[in-house]
Write an enzyme that holds these catalytic residues in place. Structure first.
Site, mmCIF file in Angstrom:
data_model
loop_
_atom_site.group_PDB
_atom_site.id
_atom_site.type_symbol
_atom_site.label_atom_id
_atom_site.label_comp_id
_atom_site.label_asym_id
_atom_site.label_seq_id
_atom_site.Cartn_x
_atom_site.Cartn_y
_atom_site.Cartn_z
ATOM 1 N N HIS A 99 0.831 -1.198 0.000
ATOM 2 C CA HIS A 99 0.000 0.000 0.000
ATOM 3 C C HIS A 99 0.868 1.252 0.000
ATOM 4 C CE1 HIS A 99 -2.929 -2.744 2.422
ATOM 5 N NE2 HIS A 99 -2.965 -3.015 1.138
ATOM 6 N N HIS A 115 -10.770 -13.304 4.615
ATOM 7 C CA HIS A 115 -9.985 -12.700 3.538
ATOM 8 C C HIS A 115 -10.256 -13.468 2.254
ATOM 9 C CE1 HIS A 115 -6.574 -11.550 1.001
ATOM 10 N NE2 HIS A 115 -6.497 -10.460 1.735
#
Length: 423
Positions: A107, A173
């Protein structure tokens, strides 16, 4: 008519539709009502760790301690958990040198403002905080080879530390089975090439690389190996409700405590699939709906329920746009999701491209259903470039989907797509 609240940014979208069209609302089970404060839940976990000595005992005699925590894209309640972790470490060694490493994975860098919002001013001002940058090769150290054959390179602070601790939260997830535990290491503090290899197209095509499953999951296997090799010795993982409040905490051995938390998470989040022509969902609101990249996770729950050729309505505020230029370009530069899917399927693991994994999943979703994306008008052109339909609110989106599929089109609502395991 019936009304359903759907998380959106720091607020909600209110969906209104005829009851006769609604086939079901899929939500996680309500947590048991507890009078315990969030701090008490965490303290109890730290005092009674799973398959491990207490953290204060592990910290005794350790001068260099690394504490890994999630970045701005994860709703880990660090304002509560981090002070308690630090207190426990210093109980064992008041003089320990502690560094907090922000596990950004691939990220963007977490800003100072985001750090303050996440952990509070006191910790930001008083503690040593390092933000992981996966592309800074000088900050990495090679630690061998992953079981799958990829190179294992991690932030070199793992070799500086005498004790490594990680905090996080556990939720389903969409390809790693569950978040938390070993993910603090891989992808959290891994080098770019290690993350890329772990997220390769062949792994994501594996039917065991799915939501709610760890057994035989090839991504999980590599992640667990990375955590063991790094020397991760203790974790604190929490489960949170739809209001981002802590409802359970698991501390202790990185594998055993994580598995215990995952078992509780699965019991709470597992729901039975209901098929429909239109499936309406979200990414659970802020901070998980800051960009399109993260919002793909919520779409996969809807993907499980939508009939082929149907419509998924995704509600995400997207305060941070697409979430990755490479991810965005996969769609903006190609004529169709089918083209994206074909190209990615042909990429070998060692040549994995940046963000191709998220593009691979989104392309799969778009090959099955049309996606109407509910977000601000500033994101309209972005959504259209990525082969989706922009709508300003959930009811307008439902009206447009109804025009496409007919007045009798059935509807399933999954208010928080990342909060359920559809089976």
């Amino acid at each position: 008519m019936t009304s359903i609240s759907i998380p959106y940014g720091k607020g909600v979208q209110i969906l209104t539709l005829p009851e006769k069209r609604l086939r079901g609302v899929l939500r996680p089970a309500e947590p048991e009502v507890s009078n315990q404060k969030e701090e008490e839940i965490v303290r109890e976990a730290l005092q009674c760790p799973v398959a491990s000595s207490r953290l204060c005992e592990l910290a005794s005699g350790k001068q260099r301690v690394l504490v890994i925590t999630s970045d701005h894209t994860r709703p880990v309640p660090s304002r509560i958990t981090m002070p308690l972790l630090l207190m426990e470490i210093r109980k064992g060694n008041p003089d320990a040198e502690i560094k907090i490493l922000i596990a950004t994975g691939m990220h963007r860098i977490t800003t100072q403002a985001e750090l303050r919002a996440k952990m509070g001013n006191a910790i930001v001002e008083q503690e040593t905080i390092v933000v992981h940058e996966a592309e800074k090769d000088a900050d990495m150290v090679s630690l061998g080879t992953l079981p799958s054959g990829g190179v294992l390179k991690l932030n070199k602070l793992v070799t500086w530390a005498e004790l490594i601790v990680a905090e996080g939260f556990i939720e389903p997830h969409f390809f790693a089975g569950f978040s938390g535990g070993r993910k603090s290491i891989l992808p959290g503090i891994a080098a770019r090439e290690t993350v890329l290899y772990n997220h390769n197209a062949r792994f994501l095509e594996n039917p065991l690389a799915t939501q709610g499953n760890l057994k035989g999951n090839p991504l999980h296997r590599d992640m667990l190996f990375a955590a063991q090799t790094a020397g991760l010795q203790f974790i604190l993982n929490v489960l949170i409700d739809e209001n981002k409040r802590i409802i359970a905490a698991y501390a202790g051995d990185p594998e055993a405590a994580h598995v215990a938390g995952c078992e509780t998470c699965l019991k709470r989040t597992q729901v039975t699939k209901i098929e429909a022509d239109i499936v309406i969902t979200s990414n659970g609101g802020y901070p998980l709906d800051q960009n399109v990249y993260q919002s793909v996770k919520g779409m996969t729950a809807a993907e499980s329920c939508v009939r082929p050729g149907g419509v998924i309505i995704m509600c995400s505020a997207l305060g941070d746009g697409h979430g990755g230029e490479a991810f965005h370009r996969w769609f903006a530069d190609r004529e169709s999701p089918q083209t994206v899917a074909r190209e990615i399927a042909g990429i070998p693991p060692e040549e994995t491209c940046m963000d191709q994994w998220e593009a691979q999943i989104l392309a799969r979703v778009l090959c099955k259903a049309t996606v109407f994306f509910v977000t601000g008008i500033e994101n309209r052109n972005l959504i259209r470039r990525m082969h989706m339909h922009w709508e300003p609110d959930v009811n307008t989106a439902l009206a447009e989907a109804t025009k496409q599929l007919g007045q009798s089109a059935s509807v399933v609502v999954i208010p928080d797509g990342v909060g359920v395991v559809v089976q």
